[in-house]
Design an enzyme around this catalytic site. Structure first.
Site, PDB file in Angstrom:
ATOM      1  CE  LYS A  99     116.173 -16.733 -18.551  1.00  0.00           C
ATOM      2  NZ  LYS A  99     115.833 -15.950 -17.364  1.00  0.00           N
ATOM      3  NE  ARG A 140     115.460 -21.336 -13.166  1.00  0.00           N
ATOM      4  CZ  ARG A 140     115.194 -21.553 -14.445  1.00  0.00           C
ATOM      5  NH1 ARG A 140     115.863 -20.932 -15.395  1.00  0.00           N
ATOM      6  NH2 ARG A 140     114.226 -22.402 -14.789  1.00  0.00           N
TER       7      ARG A 140
END
Ligand code: 7PJ
Length: 270
Positions: A218, A252
């Site tokens: 991210k 995740r």
């Protein structure tokens, strides 16, 4: 007890491998759109030790184009079948009630909705099944959420919002033991907010639901390291490891093999 519920009782965290079937997803968009390569990706993630495969057909990236129900079904359903055939626990990353409904017919184990089942009919669909659900915190909506995120205290506000959503789910007949919570890293949060959440991740234990953390590749990793997406693998593994040591039950991730290795190392010490 479901296969997933059993695994969640184990002390070691579970690695959830991400399969994006979208052409415009921010990290691996476009790489896995054709069926053969998506299948190969599912198999290699399972071989690498992923216990859950998270299958998504709609990008939540700011500015991503919307997809129709049919498009999303066409992308996601064949991959659910593939992951099922390979004995994975299957999670579907969707916000659409119609997609949830069809996925449930294929007996998926988890529905992971970044919009926390706020779309018309979504909560109803999951409440009339016994599937696990992941509710995630997001401030705003994907298109605009990063424009000006604001909190007085990000940690308590995210926790309060999750607690409120759990109560709403329970009112609809979804028992708490089916609910997984997620602070939603990067969803309406600045780097500072994301770091505060990670620093106080332990405090999410008071909610008493399994905690899912998604930080893989991210922007926050890129901001800390000043690296492009292709170079965020190592930072992502370290961040996932930090999360695991601070209470995360499900990680995740894109980099399954490396994250599984990290978990094996910390498990050996614990
Ligand atoms: C998350 C997600 C996350 C959960 C995405 C990306 C963007 N689902 N779906 N948590 N992120 N539960 O992969 O960076 O953080 S899509």
């Amino acid at each position: 007890m479901s296969k997933l519920a059993k695994l969640l009782q184990r002390p070691e965290p579970l690695v959830m491998g991400i399969l994006n079937t979208t052409p415009d997803s921010f990290s691996d968009g476009g790489q896995f759109v054709d069926k053969a390569s998506a299948e190969a990706r599912v198999k290699s993630m399972i071989e690498a030790g992923a216990e859950i495969i998270d299958i998504g057909g709609e990008s939540t990236r700011p500015g991503a184009t919307e997809v129709s129900v049919q498009q999303e079904l066409d992308r996601v359903l064949p991959m659910i079948e593939c992951a099922k055939q390979n004995d994975a626990i299957v999670s579907v990353d969707t916000s659409k009630a119609e997609v949830m409904q069809e996925a449930l017919k294929l007996e998926v184990d988890l529905i992971n909705d970044v919009r926390s089942f706020t779309a018309p009919g979504a909560l109803k669909v999951v409440s009339s099944s016994d599937v696990h659900i992941c509710i995630m915190h997001m401030q705003g909506e994907p298109r605009t959420m990063q424009q000006n995120p604001q909190y007085d205290n990000v940690v308590t506000e995210v926790q309060e919002a999750l607690i409120k959503r759990i109560a709403e789910c329970e009112e609809k007949g979804i028992s708490k033991n089916r609910i997984i919570i997620d602070p939603g890293f990067g969803f309406g949060k600045t780097l500072e907010h994301n770091c505060q959440l990670m620093k106080q991740l332990e405090s999410f234990r008071i909610i008493d639901c399994p905690l899912l953390v998604g930080v893989s590749r991210k922007t926050m990793i890129g901001q800390i390291l000043d690296k492009d997406i292709a170079e965020r693998g190592l930072g992502s593994v370290v961040a996932a490891t930090y999360a695991a040591l601070n209470g995360a039950k499900i990680l995740r991730v894109h980099d399954v093999e490396e994250t599984v290795q990290a978990m094996r190392i910390i498990n050996a010490f614990q």
